[in-house]
Design a protein around this motif. Structure first.
Motif, PDB file in Angstrom:
ATOM      1  N   TYR B 134       0.829  -1.349  -0.129  1.00 48.42           N
ATOM      2  CA  TYR B 134       0.220  -0.016   0.045  1.00 48.42           C
ATOM      3  C   TYR B 134       0.767   1.300   0.012  1.00 48.42           C
ATOM      4  CZ  TYR B 134      -3.866  -2.996   0.886  1.00 48.42           C
ATOM      5  OH  TYR B 134      -4.979  -3.749   0.611  1.00 48.42           O
ATOM      6  N   PRO B 135       0.346   2.289  -0.515  1.00 51.09           N
ATOM      7  CA  PRO B 135       1.445   3.591  -0.512  1.00 51.09           C
ATOM      8  C   PRO B 135       1.857   3.996   0.593  1.00 51.09           C
ATOM      9  CG  PRO B 135      -0.659   3.928  -1.887  1.00 51.09           C
ATOM     10  CD  PRO B 135      -1.032   2.687  -1.408  1.00 51.09           C
ATOM     11  N   SER B 136       1.093   3.709   2.080  1.00 53.21           N
ATOM     12  CA  SER B 136       1.744   4.035   3.075  1.00 53.21           C
ATOM     13  C   SER B 136       2.864   3.173   3.518  1.00 53.21           C
ATOM     14  CB  SER B 136       0.654   4.027   4.348  1.00 53.21           C
ATOM     15  OG  SER B 136       0.307   2.599   4.301  1.00 53.21           O
ATOM     16  N   GLN B 137       2.912   2.155   2.844  1.00 49.32           N
ATOM     17  CA  GLN B 137       4.491   1.045   3.115  1.00 49.32           C
ATOM     18  C   GLN B 137       5.579   1.358   2.415  1.00 49.32           C
ATOM     19  OE1 GLN B 137       1.895  -2.408   2.219  1.00 49.32           O
ATOM     20  NE2 GLN B 137       1.616  -2.725   4.567  1.00 49.32           N
ATOM     21  N   LEU B 138       5.529   2.551   1.458  1.00 49.86           N
ATOM     22  CA  LEU B 138       6.405   3.002   0.494  1.00 49.86           C
ATOM     23  C   LEU B 138       7.084   4.141   0.908  1.00 49.86           C
ATOM     24  CD1 LEU B 138       4.534   2.232  -2.823  1.00 49.86           C
ATOM     25  CD2 LEU B 138       6.073   0.808  -1.483  1.00 49.86           C
ATOM     26  N   SER B 139       8.139   4.623   0.622  1.00 52.65           N
ATOM     27  CA  SER B 139       8.822   5.660   0.773  1.00 52.65           C
ATOM     28  C   SER B 139       8.248   6.913  -0.248  1.00 52.65           C
ATOM     29  CB  SER B 139      10.524   5.830   0.705  1.00 52.65           C
ATOM     30  OG  SER B 139      10.679   5.408  -0.866  1.00 52.65           O
ATOM     31  N   GLY B 140       8.797   8.125  -0.146  1.00 51.29           N
ATOM     32  CA  GLY B 140       8.315   9.211  -0.953  1.00 51.29           C
ATOM     33  C   GLY B 140       8.697   8.816  -2.234  1.00 51.29           C
ATOM     34  N   GLY B 141       9.827   8.534  -2.379  1.00 48.50           N
ATOM     35  CA  GLY B 141      10.426   8.547  -3.712  1.00 48.50           C
ATOM     36  C   GLY B 141       9.681   7.017  -4.594  1.00 48.50           C
ATOM     37  N   GLU B 142       9.488   6.026  -3.619  1.00 54.02           N
ATOM     38  CA  GLU B 142       8.602   5.076  -4.335  1.00 54.02           C
ATOM     39  C   GLU B 142       7.380   5.166  -4.723  1.00 54.02           C
ATOM     40  OE1 GLU B 142      11.011   1.306  -2.278  1.00 54.02           O
ATOM     41  OE2 GLU B 142       9.583   2.369  -0.945  1.00 54.02           O
ATOM     42  N   GLN B 143       6.703   6.239  -3.726  1.00 52.66           N
ATOM     43  CA  GLN B 143       5.372   6.536  -4.061  1.00 52.66           C
ATOM     44  C   GLN B 143       5.326   7.508  -5.419  1.00 52.66           C
ATOM     45  OE1 GLN B 143       2.787   7.992  -1.171  1.00 52.66           O
ATOM     46  NE2 GLN B 143       4.326   7.436   0.599  1.00 52.66           N
ATOM     47  N   GLN B 144       6.412   8.203  -5.535  1.00 57.29           N
ATOM     48  CA  GLN B 144       6.140   9.075  -6.827  1.00 57.29           C
ATOM     49  C   GLN B 144       6.556   8.217  -8.001  1.00 57.29           C
ATOM     50  OE1 GLN B 144       4.807  11.239  -8.017  1.00 57.29           O
ATOM     51  NE2 GLN B 144       5.972  13.140  -7.411  1.00 57.29           N
ATOM     52  N   ARG B 145       7.181   7.150  -7.681  1.00 57.62           N
ATOM     53  CA  ARG B 145       7.610   6.253  -8.886  1.00 57.62           C
ATOM     54  C   ARG B 145       6.229   5.435  -9.274  1.00 57.62           C
ATOM     55  NH1 ARG B 145      12.439   2.415  -7.960  1.00 57.62           N
ATOM     56  NH2 ARG B 145      12.706   3.465  -6.033  1.00 57.62           N
ATOM     57  N   VAL B 146       5.494   5.354  -8.263  1.00 59.19           N
ATOM     58  CA  VAL B 146       4.099   4.488  -8.518  1.00 59.19           C
ATOM     59  C   VAL B 146       3.237   5.555  -9.157  1.00 59.19           C
ATOM     60  CG1 VAL B 146       2.029   3.591  -7.667  1.00 59.19           C
ATOM     61  CG2 VAL B 146       4.228   3.342  -6.518  1.00 59.19           C
ATOM     62  N   ALA B 147       3.481   6.879  -8.990  1.00 60.59           N
ATOM     63  CA  ALA B 147       2.444   7.807  -9.426  1.00 60.59           C
ATOM     64  C   ALA B 147       2.974   7.989 -11.131  1.00 60.59           C
ATOM     65  CB  ALA B 147       2.462   9.320  -8.829  1.00 60.59           C
ATOM     66  N   ILE B 148       4.260   7.924 -11.192  1.00 57.26           N
ATOM     67  CA  ILE B 148       4.671   7.936 -12.748  1.00 57.26           C
ATOM     68  C   ILE B 148       4.359   6.746 -13.237  1.00 57.26           C
ATOM     69  CG2 ILE B 148       6.965   7.860 -13.988  1.00 57.26           C
ATOM     70  CD1 ILE B 148       8.210   9.700 -11.694  1.00 57.26           C
ATOM     71  N   ALA B 149       4.446   5.717 -12.752  1.00 59.95           N
ATOM     72  CA  ALA B 149       3.988   4.373 -13.527  1.00 59.95           C
ATOM     73  C   ALA B 149       2.397   4.632 -13.946  1.00 59.95           C
ATOM     74  CB  ALA B 149       4.115   3.241 -12.501  1.00 59.95           C
ATOM     75  N   ARG B 150       1.578   5.077 -12.881  1.00 63.13           N
ATOM     76  CA  ARG B 150       0.195   5.419 -13.290  1.00 63.13           C
ATOM     77  C   ARG B 150      -0.027   6.233 -14.518  1.00 63.13           C
ATOM     78  NH1 ARG B 150      -3.136   8.179  -8.723  1.00 63.13           N
ATOM     79  NH2 ARG B 150      -1.959   9.814  -9.271  1.00 63.13           N
ATOM     80  N   ALA B 151       0.711   7.296 -14.622  1.00 57.89           N
ATOM     81  CA  ALA B 151       0.901   8.373 -15.562  1.00 57.89           C
ATOM     82  C   ALA B 151       1.113   7.678 -16.955  1.00 57.89           C
ATOM     83  CB  ALA B 151       1.814   9.531 -15.309  1.00 57.89           C
ATOM     84  N   LEU B 152       2.081   6.473 -16.919  1.00 61.54           N
ATOM     85  CA  LEU B 152       2.566   5.838 -18.117  1.00 61.54           C
ATOM     86  C   LEU B 152       1.516   4.579 -18.356  1.00 61.54           C
ATOM     87  CD1 LEU B 152       6.448   5.168 -17.445  1.00 61.54           C
ATOM     88  CD2 LEU B 152       5.086   6.531 -19.352  1.00 61.54           C
ATOM     89  N   VAL B 153       0.776   4.038 -17.504  1.00 58.95           N
ATOM     90  CA  VAL B 153       0.165   2.982 -17.617  1.00 58.95           C
ATOM     91  C   VAL B 153      -0.840   2.774 -18.964  1.00 58.95           C
ATOM     92  CG1 VAL B 153      -1.801   3.041 -16.202  1.00 58.95           C
ATOM     93  CG2 VAL B 153      -0.593   1.024 -16.473  1.00 58.95           C
ATOM     94  N   ASN B 154      -1.430   4.056 -19.384  1.00 63.83           N
ATOM     95  CA  ASN B 154      -2.279   4.217 -20.319  1.00 63.83           C
ATOM     96  C   ASN B 154      -1.494   4.733 -21.545  1.00 63.83           C
ATOM     97  OD1 ASN B 154      -4.634   3.216 -19.070  1.00 63.83           O
ATOM     98  ND2 ASN B 154      -4.871   5.232 -18.305  1.00 63.83           N
ATOM     99  N   ASN B 155      -0.222   4.447 -21.522  1.00 66.84           N
ATOM    100  CA  ASN B 155       0.556   4.536 -22.703  1.00 66.84           C
ATOM    101  C   ASN B 155       0.364   6.198 -23.386  1.00 66.84           C
ATOM    102  OD1 ASN B 155       2.430   3.850 -24.635  1.00 66.84           O
ATOM    103  ND2 ASN B 155       1.253   2.824 -25.825  1.00 66.84           N
ATOM    104  N   PRO B 156       0.506   7.142 -22.684  1.00 63.84           N
ATOM    105  CA  PRO B 156       0.480   8.472 -23.226  1.00 63.84           C
ATOM    106  C   PRO B 156       1.135   8.937 -24.277  1.00 63.84           C
ATOM    107  CG  PRO B 156       1.214   8.556 -21.036  1.00 63.84           C
ATOM    108  CD  PRO B 156       0.989   7.205 -21.281  1.00 63.84           C
TER     109      PRO B 156
END
Ligand SMILES: Nc1ncnc2c1ncn2[C@@H]1O[C@H](COP(=O)(O)OP(=O)(O)O)[C@@H](O)[C@H]1O
Ligand SMILES: [Mg+2]
Lengths: 295, 229
Positions: B134-156
């Motif tokens: 879960y996001p709360s189990q990740l560091s800030g940098g990891e959370q931002q990488r998740v956010a980047i992954a989410r931004a990428l996931v729909n192949n923009p």
């Protein structure tokens, strides 16, 4: 690549949202149940009264006794005058001998039971179209020369008509109030659910979700609440109706009060209940979220 | 592709946030948008996402003209963008994997597409091991990488990130920028807002500097406010 209408997703989201907001959902269902129960109860009363009126209307007739000084030919000749009275649909001549036979067979109209056989006169059995105008028609026929007297069960007819009209009036007002209250509480339930998920919705919009996609789970939620209310209301209505019907039949001195069996009403009532519940649910949720979906 | 032609933005309260912005970002570019706080950087980002409309000027994003876009087309335009924020904006009660699948579901992707795409994107950001956290189990940098992954996931076509490293320490910030650079190398246009001078100057990229609602510099090669490294 995109599926246009992800029904499974909308249902899962809609159902989970109902349980997340259990108390509001419960309140919304209760309101819909109350609304439909009152609507249903008044409709059932109205349907039964209509049915009884229908029974009366099947023999919605009154009797016009002919002056004893008239010969049978003279009496028969009055038919044209009687038929000329507005609302009269049929006038059947009955000789005193026939009337007496009928009476002796014990199949005569109950309304004649207080007449002695020796005062039976020639008469017309007159049918009217609209039972609400029975009294007017009977009065008009009584004015025709040669008609000695009329006998019309106007009290019963008017009583039924009045009760039915009052019941319809009260029902319409109550239904109006309850529909507005149901819509209000559904709309608030959906608003709460929407507010609770506003962050997710912001993310969905950021990803390019369409408004329809965002809206559907909430509409499904409204539909499920409406439908649940409708089915609960229907079952309660059934139980209450059977109880009341039993009580009425037991205490029923007048054989006029024939209660319709509930089974015969199910094909109309079940769809109407479900339709009304769905409509309240959908309209409530659409109203609730329209405002939130701009940009 | 982004095209700003004489864009002005005045907010309802009368604040003139942008005073005639002209810029063009082509497909495949990596661009830093820099400037002091209140200079209008976030306003530019919100114009690009269609969250707000310009008061004046012509605005094109990935082939859509935002001046006369219909409300129905705005979601389609947004699907060409991957958006990253300073505060991550992850859904706390969903796992990393669920956050990504949520973003894909939002535009109607099928389960098969999810299963193919999400592992690839998680590997790209280096989080394939943490899909079930879960996001709360990740560091800030990891959370931002998740956010980047989410931004990428729909192949923009394009990633736009508004101060993506604002909440991170310098080392994590550098990792995020390198990740964005990597994503750019794989073909996605990247526009990053930041006011971290040192960070910008470590990459020899195009830098658009904005101050008080106007572009004051637009050069390629590691500049920030005219200071060369
Ligand atoms: N919603 C708003 N309403 C009014 N003024 C705003 C709004 N958003 C930003 N501003 C103002 O517009 C200017 C530019 O803000 P912003 O684009 O957020 O700058 P930056 O992201 O570069 O810090 C600032 O003066 C800010 O106060
Ligand atoms: Mg900002």
């Amino acid at each position: 690549m995109a599926k246009k209408f992800d029904f499974g997703y909308y249902c899962r989201e809609g159902v989970s949202s109902i349980f997340t907001h259990g108390f509001m959902s419960f309140a919304a269902v209760c309101m819909i149940v109350a609304c439909l129960l009152i609507m249903g109860s008044f409709s059932l009363v109205a349907v039964n009264l209509d049915n009884m009126l229908g029974d009366l209307e099947a023999e919605n007739e009154f009797l016009a006794y002919i002056d004893e000084s008239y010969t049978q030919e003279q009496a028969v000749a009055l038919e044209d005058d009687i038929m000329a009275v507005p609302n009269v649909s049929e006038a059947i001549f009955v000789t005193r001998a026939e009337a007496l036979d009928d009476f002796r067979e014990g199949r005569d109209n109950q309304l004649l039971s207080d007449l002695e056989p020796d005062v039976l006169r020639d008469r017309f059995r007159i049918h009217v179209e609209d039972i609400e105008l029975l009294k007017e028609s009977a009065d008009a026929v009584e004015q025709i020369p040669g008609v000695a007297d009329v006998y019309a069960a106007t009290d019963i007819a008017q009583g039924f008509v009045m009760v039915r009209n009052i019941a319809t009036g009260i029902a319409l007002v109550l239904i109006g109030i309850l529909v507005v209250m149901s819509l209000f509480i559904i709309a608030n339930t959906i608003k709460l659910a929407f507010f609770y998920r506003r962050e997710e919705i912001a993310i969905m919009k950021m990803c390019g979700a369409t408004n329809a996609f965002i809206r559907w789970p909430f509409i499904v939620q409204g539909m499920i609440l409406g439908l649940a209310g409708a089915i609960i209301a229907f079952l309660l209505q059934w139980g209450v109706y059977e109880l009341v019907a039993k009580a009425v039949i037991q205490s029923n001195g007048l054989s006029l009060l024939a209660i319709l069996p509930f089974g015969s009403l199910v094909p109309v009532f079940l769809p109407v209940f479900c339709g009304a519940g769905l409509l309240i649910g959908v309209v409530g949720s659409v109203v609730a979220i329209r405002r939130f979906l701009q940009v | 592709m982004i095209r700003f032609i004489d864009i002005h933005k005045e907010y309802d309260n009368g604040t003139k946030a942008l005073k005639g912005i002209n810029m063009r970002i082509d497909d495949g570019e990596f661009v830093f948008l820099v400037g002091p706080s209140g200079s209008g950087k976030s306003t530019i980002m919100k114009l690009i996402t269609g969250e707000i409309a310009p008061t004046q000027g012509k605005l094109m994003v990935n082939g859509y003209s935002l001046n006369n876009i219909s409300p129905r087309q705005i979601p389609m335009m947004r699907r060409t963008l991957g958006i990253v924020f300073q505060d991550f904006r992850l859904i706390e009660k969903k796992t990393v994997y669920q956050n990504l699948s949520f973003a894909m579901r939002a535009i109607g992707a099928s389960s098969r597409e999810l299963k193919r795409r999400i592992p690839y994107v998680l590997r790209l950001v280096g989080l394939e091991e943490k899909a079930d956290r879960y996001p709360s189990q990740l560091s800030g940098g990891e959370q931002q990488r998740v956010a980047i992954a989410r931004a990428l996931v729909n192949n923009p076509n394009m990633i736009i990130a508004d101060e993506p490293t604002g909440n991170l320490d310098p080392n994590r910030s550098l990792e995020i920028m390198m990740l964005l650079e990597r994503i750019n190398e794989l073909g996605t246009t990247v526009l990053v807002v930041t006011h971290e001078k040192n960070l910008v100057n470590r990459f020899a990229k195009r830098v658009i500097a904005i101050e008080n609602g106007r572009i004051i510099n637009d050069e390629t090669g590691g500049y920030y406010n005219g200071e060369k490294v």
